[in-house]
Enzyme design. Structure first.
Site, PDB file in Angstrom:
ATOM      1  N   GLU A 165       0.855  -1.202   0.000  1.00  0.00           N
ATOM      2  CA  GLU A 165       0.000   0.000   0.000  1.00  0.00           C
ATOM      3  C   GLU A 165       0.881   1.239   0.000  1.00  0.00           C
ATOM      4  O   GLU A 165       2.053   1.158   0.315  1.00  0.00           O
ATOM      5  CB  GLU A 165      -0.825   0.074   1.307  1.00  0.00           C
ATOM      6  CG  GLU A 165      -1.759  -1.054   1.525  1.00  0.00           C
ATOM      7  CD  GLU A 165      -2.313  -1.036   2.959  1.00  0.00           C
ATOM      8  OE1 GLU A 165      -2.136  -0.038   3.694  1.00  0.00           O
ATOM      9  OE2 GLU A 165      -2.915  -2.041   3.329  1.00  0.00           O
ATOM     10  N   LYS A 220       2.245   4.601   1.653  1.00  0.00           N
ATOM     11  CA  LYS A 220       2.389   5.118   3.005  1.00  0.00           C
ATOM     12  C   LYS A 220       2.014   6.598   2.966  1.00  0.00           C
ATOM     13  O   LYS A 220       2.755   7.426   2.432  1.00  0.00           O
ATOM     14  CB  LYS A 220       3.817   4.929   3.504  1.00  0.00           C
ATOM     15  CG  LYS A 220       3.993   5.300   4.957  1.00  0.00           C
ATOM     16  CD  LYS A 220       5.352   4.828   5.455  1.00  0.00           C
ATOM     17  CE  LYS A 220       5.516   4.999   6.947  1.00  0.00           C
ATOM     18  NZ  LYS A 220       5.264   6.321   7.464  1.00  0.00           N
ATOM     19  N   ASP A 255       1.466  10.271   4.144  1.00  0.00           N
ATOM     20  CA  ASP A 255       2.191  11.113   5.095  1.00  0.00           C
ATOM     21  C   ASP A 255       1.203  11.996   5.854  1.00  0.00           C
ATOM     22  O   ASP A 255       0.907  13.114   5.456  1.00  0.00           O
ATOM     23  CB  ASP A 255       3.216  11.969   4.341  1.00  0.00           C
ATOM     24  CG  ASP A 255       4.234  12.572   5.289  1.00  0.00           C
ATOM     25  OD1 ASP A 255       4.244  12.177   6.471  1.00  0.00           O
ATOM     26  OD2 ASP A 255       4.997  13.434   4.845  1.00  0.00           O
ATOM     27  N   TYR A 299      -6.886   1.825   6.822  1.00  0.00           N
ATOM     28  CA  TYR A 299      -6.148   0.620   6.446  1.00  0.00           C
ATOM     29  C   TYR A 299      -6.141  -0.482   7.500  1.00  0.00           C
ATOM     30  O   TYR A 299      -5.415  -1.448   7.367  1.00  0.00           O
ATOM     31  CB  TYR A 299      -4.716   0.977   6.043  1.00  0.00           C
ATOM     32  CG  TYR A 299      -4.013   1.950   6.980  1.00  0.00           C
ATOM     33  CD1 TYR A 299      -3.647   1.571   8.253  1.00  0.00           C
ATOM     34  CD2 TYR A 299      -3.745   3.250   6.562  1.00  0.00           C
ATOM     35  CE1 TYR A 299      -3.018   2.454   9.111  1.00  0.00           C
ATOM     36  CE2 TYR A 299      -3.103   4.146   7.409  1.00  0.00           C
ATOM     37  CZ  TYR A 299      -2.749   3.748   8.683  1.00  0.00           C
ATOM     38  OH  TYR A 299      -2.137   4.634   9.525  1.00  0.00           O
ATOM     39  N   LYS A 346      10.701   3.300   2.664  1.00  0.00           N
ATOM     40  CA  LYS A 346      10.683   4.753   2.476  1.00  0.00           C
ATOM     41  C   LYS A 346      11.291   5.139   1.137  1.00  0.00           C
ATOM     42  O   LYS A 346      12.376   4.665   0.801  1.00  0.00           O
ATOM     43  CB  LYS A 346      11.495   5.421   3.598  1.00  0.00           C
ATOM     44  CG  LYS A 346      10.869   5.254   4.958  1.00  0.00           C
ATOM     45  CD  LYS A 346       9.756   6.253   5.158  1.00  0.00           C
ATOM     46  CE  LYS A 346       9.590   6.562   6.612  1.00  0.00           C
ATOM     47  NZ  LYS A 346       9.826   7.830   7.093  1.00  0.00           N
ATOM     48  N   CYS A 361      11.282  49.185  -6.283  1.00  0.00           N
ATOM     49  CA  CYS A 361      11.120  48.031  -7.161  1.00  0.00           C
ATOM     50  C   CYS A 361      12.445  47.743  -7.865  1.00  0.00           C
ATOM     51  O   CYS A 361      13.021  48.626  -8.498  1.00  0.00           O
ATOM     52  CB  CYS A 361      10.029  48.282  -8.189  1.00  0.00           C
ATOM     53  SG  CYS A 361       9.923  46.979  -9.430  1.00  0.00           S
ATOM     54  N   CYS A 373      11.862  48.444 -11.850  1.00  0.00           N
ATOM     55  CA  CYS A 373      11.559  49.763 -12.418  1.00  0.00           C
ATOM     56  C   CYS A 373      11.930  50.920 -11.488  1.00  0.00           C
ATOM     57  O   CYS A 373      11.826  52.083 -11.865  1.00  0.00           O
ATOM     58  CB  CYS A 373      10.079  49.856 -12.779  1.00  0.00           C
ATOM     59  SG  CYS A 373       9.003  50.008 -11.347  1.00  0.00           S
ATOM     60  N   CYS A 392       5.154  46.408  -5.834  1.00  0.00           N
ATOM     61  CA  CYS A 392       5.559  47.582  -6.593  1.00  0.00           C
ATOM     62  C   CYS A 392       4.272  48.231  -7.094  1.00  0.00           C
ATOM     63  O   CYS A 392       3.435  47.564  -7.692  1.00  0.00           O
ATOM     64  CB  CYS A 392       6.419  47.165  -7.781  1.00  0.00           C
ATOM     65  SG  CYS A 392       6.552  48.464  -9.026  1.00  0.00           S
ATOM     66  N   CYS A 417       5.613  49.555 -14.519  1.00  0.00           N
ATOM     67  CA  CYS A 417       6.716  48.648 -14.202  1.00  0.00           C
ATOM     68  C   CYS A 417       6.823  47.560 -15.277  1.00  0.00           C
ATOM     69  O   CYS A 417       5.852  46.872 -15.573  1.00  0.00           O
ATOM     70  CB  CYS A 417       6.491  48.024 -12.828  1.00  0.00           C
ATOM     71  SG  CYS A 417       7.680  46.747 -12.429  1.00  0.00           S
TER      72      CYS A 417
HETATM   73  S1  IVH Z   1      -0.165   0.254   8.980  1.00  0.00           S
HETATM   74  C1  IVH Z   1       0.710  -1.811  12.898  1.00  0.00           C
HETATM   75  N1  IVH Z   1      -0.530   1.380   6.629  1.00  0.00           N
HETATM   76  O1  IVH Z   1       2.846   5.231   9.116  1.00  0.00           O
HETATM   77  C2  IVH Z   1       0.739  -1.158  11.571  1.00  0.00           C
HETATM   78  N2  IVH Z   1       0.421   2.685   8.366  1.00  0.00           N
HETATM   79  O2  IVH Z   1       5.514   5.097  10.249  1.00  0.00           O
HETATM   80  C3  IVH Z   1       0.091   0.133  11.616  1.00  0.00           C
HETATM   81  N3  IVH Z   1       0.895   5.010   7.766  1.00  0.00           N
HETATM   82  O3  IVH Z   1       1.850   4.865  12.455  1.00  0.00           O
HETATM   83  C4  IVH Z   1       0.325   0.987  10.481  1.00  0.00           C
HETATM   84  N4  IVH Z   1       0.167   4.883   5.695  1.00  0.00           N
HETATM   85  O4  IVH Z   1       0.428   6.385  10.909  1.00  0.00           O
HETATM   86  C5  IVH Z   1      -0.085   1.543   7.882  1.00  0.00           C
HETATM   87  N5  IVH Z   1      -0.950   2.276   4.523  1.00  0.00           N
HETATM   88  C6  IVH Z   1      -0.506   2.434   5.772  1.00  0.00           C
HETATM   89  C7  IVH Z   1       0.001   3.657   6.248  1.00  0.00           C
HETATM   90  C8  IVH Z   1       0.470   3.750   7.564  1.00  0.00           C
HETATM   91  C9  IVH Z   1       0.684   5.662   6.623  1.00  0.00           C
HETATM   92  C10 IVH Z   1       1.503   5.597   8.985  1.00  0.00           C
HETATM   93  C11 IVH Z   1       0.853   5.195  10.284  1.00  0.00           C
HETATM   94  C12 IVH Z   1       1.953   4.582  11.091  1.00  0.00           C
HETATM   95  C13 IVH Z   1       3.149   5.209  10.483  1.00  0.00           C
HETATM   96  C14 IVH Z   1       4.403   4.433  10.773  1.00  0.00           C
END
Ligand code: IVH
Length: 670
Positions: free
Chosen positions: A113, A115, A117, A227, A316, A410, A413, A428, A433
């Site tokens: 999946e 990740k 942010d 998730y 990552k 400016c 000009c 400006c 200008c």
């Molecule tokens: S699973 C026990 N799935 O990443 C497993 N986490 O760095 C629980 N996060 O604390 C997390 N996308 O806040 C999971 N597709 C995803 C995620 C995800 C983002 C975050 C989550 C976790 C953190 C860890």
């Protein structure tokens, strides 16, 4: 009376829930924001009159709620773990080896999946109703942010009861995030209001979810992908993680579509590489992948360390950050005169491109970062094309760094600079200008305005410095000799340019209005103004009151438009544009006789059309001046019914509204 209200309330709630899902989960809204607000307002009114009928899952309960006193602490029923990280393929393979060893020869597959942010949030449902939202906190104890969780539109207040549901008491975990677009808008608004910008969407989201006043949270427009799914006792109800995701989706939660069952770690790696390419085009920030063992039985067997499960790992992506040296800080002047400080950098490779400049936004940002000429800085590439300076690396200071001295005039000009109270942007204010003029020319020529493709930055610069063009109107009196006489301009490109300028005379009024660059008038607003005014002359004559009375046009826009047309120079420009033969009438609806059948008419779409998606059908109707509504009423003029049309068709028939099948609709379009 009360029974009637109860019925209407229930119907409204159902309708609003459906639109929430269409909008927030499926990304395919069927009604405008205004229509949606009207439904919500109607519901609010009814609930106000019948407070006994308010239920916690009513869509009205998402917003509002008075500020609470801090957040109560809640102990998580099952610890909210973090994840171990991997940063390269070898570490990912090592994870695979460990898992296969633990599985002792039993078959093993993974779910990969994105990740997201953001920050994790736990949602608890009792009897199908959202009763609690809790932040991760330290993993054991989090904060009760239920009111705020309710403001997230993609979080169902009541999940859909599926036949397969094992329990109506469930816990759902996922990631709350701020869509990139909202983040950028929020920052732009903060900048306008003189407040500091958020460093990244995650900080903005984290700030929002812990905001005490949930009305303010609602404005922040958070979103959430889920998730994880648990039932009573922290049990995972499905044999595989994939099934849990499918269930969550069916129950009305937002599950990220970029996911895959992978039989081997090589498949995971392929998926990772494929998705990394999407990174800049997603509407939200990701920082990698999460790879999870699919079988929940194996998950339970593998267990967890203190901090993280053994059955999952984060992979990552390479940080899109780099360090480099600030060689100089210059100032750019935009078409509105806004002065933007820009860092000139020692070129550095960042996320695949060489970066030599980064915006510093404004003087306040320079103060906040405390960045000086000669400093080493950390750069980050977010969603924007232009990277930004994250921070100064103080340990690399030598003492020889020089502070940035904001210009007192400016830089292009030499004109006066003004910074109004409460604004972070200095401008400006000189009318002549050159930098502003170049900016205005480029905006006027841009694709969404007059679409004069050949007019790029260097040409605009030459036209201005050779004094061939003093405003956008002068473009229309350029001669072939003048253009061909410019440096690096072949006769053929000169002819092409003049052809494009000629062709631009037939652009729609909406493109022209947008191209004029009136403050606060974006593309969409230009469309509304063109439609309502019908011509440039009429628009120029409208009073602030008249403008303000146009739906979706607020006072700020109304005043800005009025100010623009009150300027003598601008009025003269309009006259010259008209004299040059530019179309200044809105011809999108009025002159075309077939469009008479659409203009001002109310349409409702139902069922599946073979030849168009709903969005396409809606666009075709709206382009001809018609409106598309979600529900059928006496005011509806036409119901366009595709395959498997349901209750809307019945209603149309009972009200005697004209029903068009797909062929009849096509005939009408042609
Ligand atoms: S699973 C026990 N799935 O990443 C497993 N986490 O760095 C629980 N996060 O604390 C997390 N996308 O806040 C999971 N597709 C995803 C995620 C995800 C983002 C975050 C989550 C976790 C953190 C860890």
């Amino acid at each position: 009376m009360a029974a009637k209200a109860a019925r209407e309330i229930e119907k409204l709630r159902e309708e609003i829930r459906r639109h929430d899902e269409l909008y927030y989960v499926n990304n395919s809204p069927e009604i405008s924001d205004r229509e949606y607000d009207a439904l919500l307002e109607r519901l609010q009114k009814l609930e106000q009159d019948h407070p006994d009928l308010i239920t916690p899952d009513s869509p009205t309960q998402r917003v509002g709620g008075r500020p609470s006193e801090g957040f109560p602490k809640v102990v998580h029923s099952r610890q909210m773990l973090s994840l171990d990280n991997s940063y390269n393929i070898d570490e990912l393979r090592a994870f695979d080896d460990r898992c296969r060893r633990l599985a002792e020869g039993r078959p093993l597959d993974y779910v990969a999946e994105l990740k997201i942010d953001g920050l994790s949030l736990s949602l608890q449902y009792a009897d199908g109703l959202l009763v609690r939202g809790v932040t991760r906190g330290d993993g054991r104890t989090g904060e009760d942010v239920t009111q705020n969780a309710r403001t997230i539109r993609s979080v169902p207040l009541r999940f859909r009861r599926e036949a397969k549901v094992l329990d109506t008491n469930v816990e759902v975990r996922g990631e709350v995030f701020l869509p990139r677009e909202v983040f950028e808008k929020t920052n732009a608004e903060r900048e306008e209001a003189g407040e500091p910008r958020f460093a990244n969407p995650r900080n903005a989201a984290a700030g929002a979810i812990r905001q005490l006043d949930s009305r303010l949270v609602a404005r922040r427009k958070l979103d959430m992908f889920v998730y994880e799914l648990f039932v009573g006792g922290g049990r995972k109800p499905f044999a595989t993680h994939w099934q849990a995701l499918e269930w969550l989706q069916a129950a009305g939660f937002r599950v990220n579509p970029h996911r895959k069952v992978c039989e081997t770690i090589d498949e995971v790696i392929e998926f990772a590489n494929e998705k990394e390419k999407l990174r800049d085009d997603l509407g939200y920030e990701i920082d990698g992948l999460v790879v999870k063992v699919n079988s929940t039985a194996l998950q339970d067997e593998f267990g967890a360390t203190q901090k993280a499960p053994r059955w999952a790992i984060a992979y990552k992506y390479q940080a899109r950050q780099a360090t480099t040296k600030v060689l100089d800080i210059g100032v750019q002047v935009g078409r509105t005169g806004a002065l933007t400080p820009v860092a000139h950098l020692e070129p550095v490779l960042l996320a695949g491109t060489t970066v030599a400049r980064a915006t510093l936004h404004n003087e306040d940002e320079i103060k906040r970062l405390d960045v000086k000429i000669g400093d080493w800085v950390m750069l980050e590439k977010g969603g924007d094309v232009i990277p930004k300076v994250l921070s100064v690396i103080a340990s690399k200071r030598t003492g020889k760094e020089k502070p940035f001295v904001p210009p007192t005039e400016c830089p292009v000009c030499g004109g006066l600079i003004s910074r109004s109270e409460g604004e972070v942007v200095a401008r400006c204010v000189a009318a002549d200008c050159q930098a502003q003029l170049i900016g205005r020319l480029l905006h006027f020529a841009s694709r969404r305005a007059m679409a004069i493709e050949g007019l790029g930055e260097s040409l605009a610069q030459q036209l201005v410095s050779e004094q061939l063009v003093k405003d956008v109107g002068d473009l229309y009196s350029l001669t072939l000799d003048q253009v061909a006489g410019l440096e690096r301009m072949a006769k053929k490109s000169a002819t092409n340019l003049l052809d494009q300028i000629e062709a631009s005379k037939n652009r729609e009024l909406t493109n022209l209005i947008y191209g004029l660059g009136i403050r606060h008038v974006g593309e969409r607003t230009a469309g509304i103004l063109a439609h309502e005014a019908g011509s440039l002359e009429r628009l120029a004559a409208m009073s602030v009151e008249e403008l303000d009375a146009i739906p979706e046009i607020g006072l700020t826009v109304a005043e800005s438009v009025r100010d623009w047309f009150d300027d003598k120079g601008n009025r003269a420009l309009c006259d010259r544009l008209r004299a040059a033969g530019i179309k200044t009438e809105d011809t999108r609806t009025s002159s075309d006789s077939l469009d008479e059948r659409f203009a001002g008419k109310q349409f409702v779409l139902t069922g599946t059309l073979g030849g168009f998606t709903r969005d396409e059908a809606r666009a075709l109707i709206e382009a001809r001046g018609g409106r598309v509504n979600s529900s059928v009423s006496k005011k509806t003029d036409y119901v366009v019914a595709g395959e498997a049309a349901g209750s809307k068709l019945d209603k149309a028939e009972s009200l005697g509204v004209t029903v068009l099948d797909e062929q009849a609709f096509r005939d009408m379009l042609e």
